[in-house]
Design a protein around this motif. Structure first.
Motif, PDB file in Angstrom:
ATOM      1  N   ASP A   5      -1.551  -5.776   1.276  1.00  0.00           N
ATOM      2  CA  ASP A   5       0.262  -6.219   1.471  1.00  0.00           C
ATOM      3  C   ASP A   5       1.043  -5.701   1.416  1.00  0.00           C
ATOM      4  O   ASP A   5       1.391  -5.011  -0.499  1.00  0.00           O
ATOM      5  CB  ASP A   5      -0.040  -8.019   0.524  1.00  0.00           C
ATOM      6  N   PHE A   6       2.815  -4.920   1.916  1.00  0.00           N
ATOM      7  CA  PHE A   6       2.980  -4.335   1.413  1.00  0.00           C
ATOM      8  C   PHE A   6       4.863  -5.401   1.295  1.00  0.00           C
ATOM      9  O   PHE A   6       4.615  -6.302   2.179  1.00  0.00           O
ATOM     10  CB  PHE A   6       3.526  -3.902   2.312  1.00  0.00           C
ATOM     11  N   GLU A   7       5.443  -5.516  -0.073  1.00  0.00           N
ATOM     12  CA  GLU A   7       6.549  -5.769   0.674  1.00  0.00           C
ATOM     13  C   GLU A   7       7.383  -4.901  -0.149  1.00  0.00           C
ATOM     14  O   GLU A   7       7.984  -4.565  -1.501  1.00  0.00           O
ATOM     15  CB  GLU A   7       5.978  -7.262  -0.696  1.00  0.00           C
ATOM     16  N   LEU A   8       9.339  -4.875   0.606  1.00  0.00           N
ATOM     17  CA  LEU A   8       9.706  -3.691   0.437  1.00  0.00           C
ATOM     18  C   LEU A   8      10.747  -5.017   0.087  1.00  0.00           C
ATOM     19  O   LEU A   8      11.495  -5.801   0.862  1.00  0.00           O
ATOM     20  CB  LEU A   8       9.192  -3.088   1.550  1.00  0.00           C
ATOM     21  N   LEU A  14       6.289  -3.066  -3.152  1.00  0.00           N
ATOM     22  CA  LEU A  14       4.756  -3.126  -3.441  1.00  0.00           C
ATOM     23  C   LEU A  14       4.106  -3.613  -2.816  1.00  0.00           C
ATOM     24  O   LEU A  14       4.233  -3.936  -1.392  1.00  0.00           O
ATOM     25  CB  LEU A  14       5.079  -4.851  -4.950  1.00  0.00           C
ATOM     26  N   ILE A  15       2.565  -2.708  -3.158  1.00  0.00           N
ATOM     27  CA  ILE A  15       1.955  -3.103  -2.647  1.00  0.00           C
ATOM     28  C   ILE A  15       0.962  -3.426  -3.724  1.00  0.00           C
ATOM     29  O   ILE A  15       0.161  -2.999  -4.102  1.00  0.00           O
ATOM     30  CB  ILE A  15       1.038  -1.281  -2.599  1.00  0.00           C
ATOM     31  N   SER A  27       3.619  -0.012  -7.868  1.00  0.00           N
ATOM     32  CA  SER A  27       4.983  -0.079  -6.941  1.00  0.00           C
ATOM     33  C   SER A  27       5.956   1.292  -6.969  1.00  0.00           C
ATOM     34  O   SER A  27       5.243   1.946  -7.700  1.00  0.00           O
ATOM     35  CB  SER A  27       5.350  -1.303  -8.523  1.00  0.00           C
ATOM     36  N   PHE A  28       6.642   1.257  -5.872  1.00  0.00           N
ATOM     37  CA  PHE A  28       7.589   2.046  -5.922  1.00  0.00           C
ATOM     38  C   PHE A  28       8.418   1.982  -5.955  1.00  0.00           C
ATOM     39  O   PHE A  28       9.242   1.081  -5.337  1.00  0.00           O
ATOM     40  CB  PHE A  28       6.939   3.238  -4.482  1.00  0.00           C
ATOM     41  N   SER A  29       9.532   2.637  -6.737  1.00  0.00           N
ATOM     42  CA  SER A  29      10.994   2.495  -6.656  1.00  0.00           C
ATOM     43  C   SER A  29      12.034   2.893  -5.508  1.00  0.00           C
ATOM     44  O   SER A  29      11.278   4.113  -4.879  1.00  0.00           O
ATOM     45  CB  SER A  29      11.643   2.921  -7.472  1.00  0.00           C
ATOM     46  N   TRP A  45       1.899   9.302   4.661  1.00  0.00           N
ATOM     47  CA  TRP A  45       3.062   9.193   4.197  1.00  0.00           C
ATOM     48  C   TRP A  45       3.231   9.775   3.002  1.00  0.00           C
ATOM     49  O   TRP A  45       1.709   8.861   2.248  1.00  0.00           O
ATOM     50  CB  TRP A  45       4.167   7.781   3.969  1.00  0.00           C
ATOM     51  N   THR A  46       2.979  10.785   2.240  1.00  0.00           N
ATOM     52  CA  THR A  46       3.069  11.027   0.830  1.00  0.00           C
ATOM     53  C   THR A  46       3.560  10.491  -0.225  1.00  0.00           C
ATOM     54  O   THR A  46       5.283  11.078   0.114  1.00  0.00           O
ATOM     55  CB  THR A  46       2.565  12.469   0.237  1.00  0.00           C
ATOM     56  N   LEU A  47       3.707   9.698  -1.160  1.00  0.00           N
ATOM     57  CA  LEU A  47       4.731   8.776  -2.230  1.00  0.00           C
ATOM     58  C   LEU A  47       4.389   9.445  -3.147  1.00  0.00           C
ATOM     59  O   LEU A  47       2.971   9.648  -3.979  1.00  0.00           O
ATOM     60  CB  LEU A  47       4.304   7.435  -2.291  1.00  0.00           C
ATOM     61  N   THR A  48       5.181   9.650  -4.343  1.00  0.00           N
ATOM     62  CA  THR A  48       4.835  10.313  -5.994  1.00  0.00           C
ATOM     63  C   THR A  48       5.545   9.013  -6.334  1.00  0.00           C
ATOM     64  O   THR A  48       6.782   8.953  -6.825  1.00  0.00           O
ATOM     65  CB  THR A  48       5.411  10.980  -6.152  1.00  0.00           C
ATOM     66  N   GLY A  49       4.921   8.208  -7.806  1.00  0.00           N
ATOM     67  CA  GLY A  49       4.624   7.056  -8.124  1.00  0.00           C
ATOM     68  C   GLY A  49       4.821   7.676  -9.802  1.00  0.00           C
ATOM     69  O   GLY A  49       4.247   8.474 -10.035  1.00  0.00           O
ATOM     70  N   ASP A  50       5.294   6.562 -10.510  1.00  0.00           N
ATOM     71  CA  ASP A  50       4.820   7.007 -12.209  1.00  0.00           C
ATOM     72  C   ASP A  50       3.531   7.033 -12.428  1.00  0.00           C
ATOM     73  O   ASP A  50       3.291   7.746 -13.539  1.00  0.00           O
ATOM     74  CB  ASP A  50       5.296   5.622 -12.700  1.00  0.00           C
ATOM     75  N   SER A  51       2.556   6.878 -11.789  1.00  0.00           N
ATOM     76  CA  SER A  51       1.445   6.867 -11.728  1.00  0.00           C
ATOM     77  C   SER A  51       0.398   8.200 -10.815  1.00  0.00           C
ATOM     78  O   SER A  51      -0.639   8.215 -10.753  1.00  0.00           O
ATOM     79  CB  SER A  51      -0.078   5.602 -11.507  1.00  0.00           C
ATOM     80  N   GLY A  52       1.374   9.197 -10.251  1.00  0.00           N
ATOM     81  CA  GLY A  52       1.651  10.219  -9.817  1.00  0.00           C
ATOM     82  C   GLY A  52       1.480   9.908  -7.872  1.00  0.00           C
ATOM     83  O   GLY A  52       2.223   9.488  -7.301  1.00  0.00           O
ATOM     84  N   GLU A  53       0.756  11.020  -7.798  1.00  0.00           N
ATOM     85  CA  GLU A  53       0.907  10.287  -5.757  1.00  0.00           C
ATOM     86  C   GLU A  53      -0.002  10.219  -5.549  1.00  0.00           C
ATOM     87  O   GLU A  53      -1.506  10.139  -5.522  1.00  0.00           O
ATOM     88  CB  GLU A  53       0.491  12.503  -4.914  1.00  0.00           C
ATOM     89  N   HIS A  54       0.538   9.232  -4.198  1.00  0.00           N
ATOM     90  CA  HIS A  54      -0.283   8.689  -3.752  1.00  0.00           C
ATOM     91  C   HIS A  54       0.602   8.594  -1.597  1.00  0.00           C
ATOM     92  O   HIS A  54       0.920   8.967  -1.392  1.00  0.00           O
ATOM     93  CB  HIS A  54      -0.424   7.165  -3.992  1.00  0.00           C
ATOM     94  N   ARG A  55      -1.248   8.369  -1.144  1.00  0.00           N
ATOM     95  CA  ARG A  55      -1.301   8.958   0.427  1.00  0.00           C
ATOM     96  C   ARG A  55      -1.360   7.254   1.283  1.00  0.00           C
ATOM     97  O   ARG A  55      -2.216   6.814   0.960  1.00  0.00           O
ATOM     98  CB  ARG A  55      -2.173  10.303   0.269  1.00  0.00           C
ATOM     99  N   LEU A  56      -0.237   6.795   1.942  1.00  0.00           N
ATOM    100  CA  LEU A  56      -0.552   6.131   2.966  1.00  0.00           C
ATOM    101  C   LEU A  56      -0.803   6.168   4.174  1.00  0.00           C
ATOM    102  O   LEU A  56       0.084   6.895   5.053  1.00  0.00           O
ATOM    103  CB  LEU A  56       1.084   4.717   2.718  1.00  0.00           C
ATOM    104  N   ILE A  57      -1.442   5.926   4.903  1.00  0.00           N
ATOM    105  CA  ILE A  57      -2.481   5.893   6.111  1.00  0.00           C
ATOM    106  C   ILE A  57      -2.334   4.704   6.997  1.00  0.00           C
ATOM    107  O   ILE A  57      -2.555   3.925   6.962  1.00  0.00           O
ATOM    108  CB  ILE A  57      -3.868   6.711   6.251  1.00  0.00           C
TER     109      ILE A  57
END
Length: 76
Positions: A5-8, A14-15, A27-29, A45-57
């Motif tokens: 689930d994605f909530e913007l 919030l994922i 969670s990403f700002s 997509w590559t997102l960098t959050g507080d817990s590191g780098e994440h890749r979304l496909i």
């Protein structure tokens, strides 16, 4: 991993996903979302959050609505 689930909202993305019985949350700002980069080679997509780098496909997408397109065709 079960469906995700994605909530913007106005302040964050919030994922949420279920991995067996464990709920996983990321969670990403909005600033982190705006800084995300798209990789044309990996189509992700590559997102960098507080817990590191994440890749979304995005594997596939759909919408759940109550509009039945077949009914609209029958009325024509």
């Amino acid at each position: 991993m079960q469906p995700i689930d994605f909530e913007l909202g106005k302040e964050k993305l919030l994922i949420t996903a279920m991995d067996g019985r464990a709920e996983k949350r990321w969670s990403f700002s909005l600033e982190q979302v705006q800084a995300a980069t798209f990789d044309d080679t990996l189509h992700s997509w590559t997102l960098t959050g507080d817990s590191g780098e994440h890749r979304l496909i995005c594997m596939s997408a759909f919408t759940g609505n109550n509009n039945d397109e077949d009914e609209a065709d029958d009325d024509a």
